[in-house]
Enzyme design. Structure first.
Site, PDB file in Angstrom:
ATOM      1  N   HIS A 170       0.830  -1.201   0.000  1.00 16.97           N
ATOM      2  CA  HIS A 170       0.000   0.000   0.000  1.00 16.97           C
ATOM      3  C   HIS A 170       0.867   1.255   0.000  1.00 16.97           C
ATOM      4  O   HIS A 170       2.027   1.212   0.397  1.00 16.97           O
ATOM      5  CB  HIS A 170      -0.846   0.059   1.278  1.00 16.97           C
ATOM      6  CG  HIS A 170      -1.936  -0.959   1.374  1.00 16.97           C
ATOM      7  ND1 HIS A 170      -2.121  -1.757   2.497  1.00 16.97           N
ATOM      8  CD2 HIS A 170      -2.924  -1.298   0.508  1.00 16.97           C
ATOM      9  CE1 HIS A 170      -3.166  -2.540   2.302  1.00 16.97           C
ATOM     10  NE2 HIS A 170      -3.673  -2.291   1.115  1.00 16.97           N
ATOM     11  N   CYS A 271      -2.950   0.707  10.114  1.00 18.87           N
ATOM     12  CA  CYS A 271      -3.897  -0.337   9.686  1.00 18.87           C
ATOM     13  C   CYS A 271      -4.919  -0.697  10.755  1.00 18.87           C
ATOM     14  O   CYS A 271      -6.009  -1.177  10.445  1.00 18.87           O
ATOM     15  CB  CYS A 271      -3.160  -1.643   9.360  1.00 18.87           C
ATOM     16  SG  CYS A 271      -2.154  -1.604   7.912  1.00 18.87           S
TER      17      CYS A 271
END
Length: 282
Positions: A170, A271
């Protein structure tokens, strides 16, 4: 634009989720490293404790779901800005069930829910960097152009630019915000290239803090009424050289957080929570 920046880093609530036992064997990962489940659970408990007790956020804790081994990584399921929550369409099909519990929690917080229903769109929240002025969206293995377009439509007050993520999972695997106008960035060539693209696309000049380890560039910035600038970042045990760099931020309350076990399944600090600034009149 100054008005848009005024509340940057202000949060009142966090949504987190428990770690299922299935994480150890079934969670997605880019390297086959063994996870110590008990230690991963302890890391998550310490993380939640800091958010709730040390920082004073209202923490909404969703239960773990054994059928969703990656469910602790709630960031990928939603992007929240102001009083709008975009429920994403994660890039890996077997993670899409994670959005249901998140949608319920955000509805309960009276946020305006926008759902990504287009079957051609994918978006993981880990690819979304909000700077307080604009969004950068990483185009990665998990997030595509259509996903970025739907995000732009959901948050019309802000410019949205896309950044190719050529290595790593990501965008936020190698960058995050370290304060108003401050981008923390890894030192690898792909990370530095991505930063260059962000700088070229933006009307704003961002300051940068470069850390030797890309994964250490993922940290959580908050600006809280009684605490001021707060930064949750990597520990010296995991990334000794990068941890030293954070010590330069003299105006920040620095909170090192262990992420060793969750990191084995490609999890990072951002996250594990969705942060929300809920105004009293919402």
């Amino acid at each position: 634009m100054a008005g848009l920046m005024a509340g940057f880093g202000h949060y009142t609530h966090a949504v987190v989720r428990g770690i299922p036992a299935s994480l150890a064997k079934e969670a997605l990962r880019s390297s086959q490293t063994e996870v110590d489940l008990a230690k991963a659970v302890k890391e998550q408990e310490a993380y939640v404790e800091v958010l709730r007790t040390r920082l004073g956020l209202e923490v909404v804790e969703l239960p773990a779901d054994e059928s969703l081994p990656d469910c602790v990584f709630v960031e990928d399921a939603a992007v929240v800005c102001g009083d709008t929550a975009l429920i994403t369409r994660p890039g890996v099909e077997n993670r899409r069930g994670e959005t249901e519990a998140m949608k319920g929690a955000l509805k309960d917080l009276n946020l305006n829910i926008v759902e990504m229903t287009d079957e051609n769109a994918t978006l993981d929240g880990g690819d979304v960097l909000f700077t307080g002025r604009e969004f950068f969206v990483g185009l990665s293995k998990r997030t595509n152009q259509r996903g970025a377009e739907i995000l732009a439509d959901a948050f019309k007050d802000y410019a949205v630019s896309t950044v190719p993520v050529l290595e790593g999972l990501h965008l936020k695997c190698f960058c995050s915000m370290g304060g108003p106008g401050l981008i923390v960035i890894g030192s690898s060539e792909p990370a530095q290239k991505a930063l260059k693209i962000m700088q070229q696309m933006s009307d704003h000049r961002y300051d940068k803090l470069t850390v030797p380890d890309d994964l250490a560039a993922n940290c959580i910035y908050m600006n809280l009424p009684s605490k001021g600038h707060v930064l949750l970042h990597c520990t010296a045990e995991e990334f000794p050289e990068s941890a030293k760099v954070f010590e330069k931020l003299k105006d920040h309350m620095l909170i090192p957080m262990s992420n060793l076990e969750r990191g084995k399944v490609d999890g990072s600090l951002t996250c594990c929570s969705v942060l929300i600034n809920k105004k009293a009149n919402i």
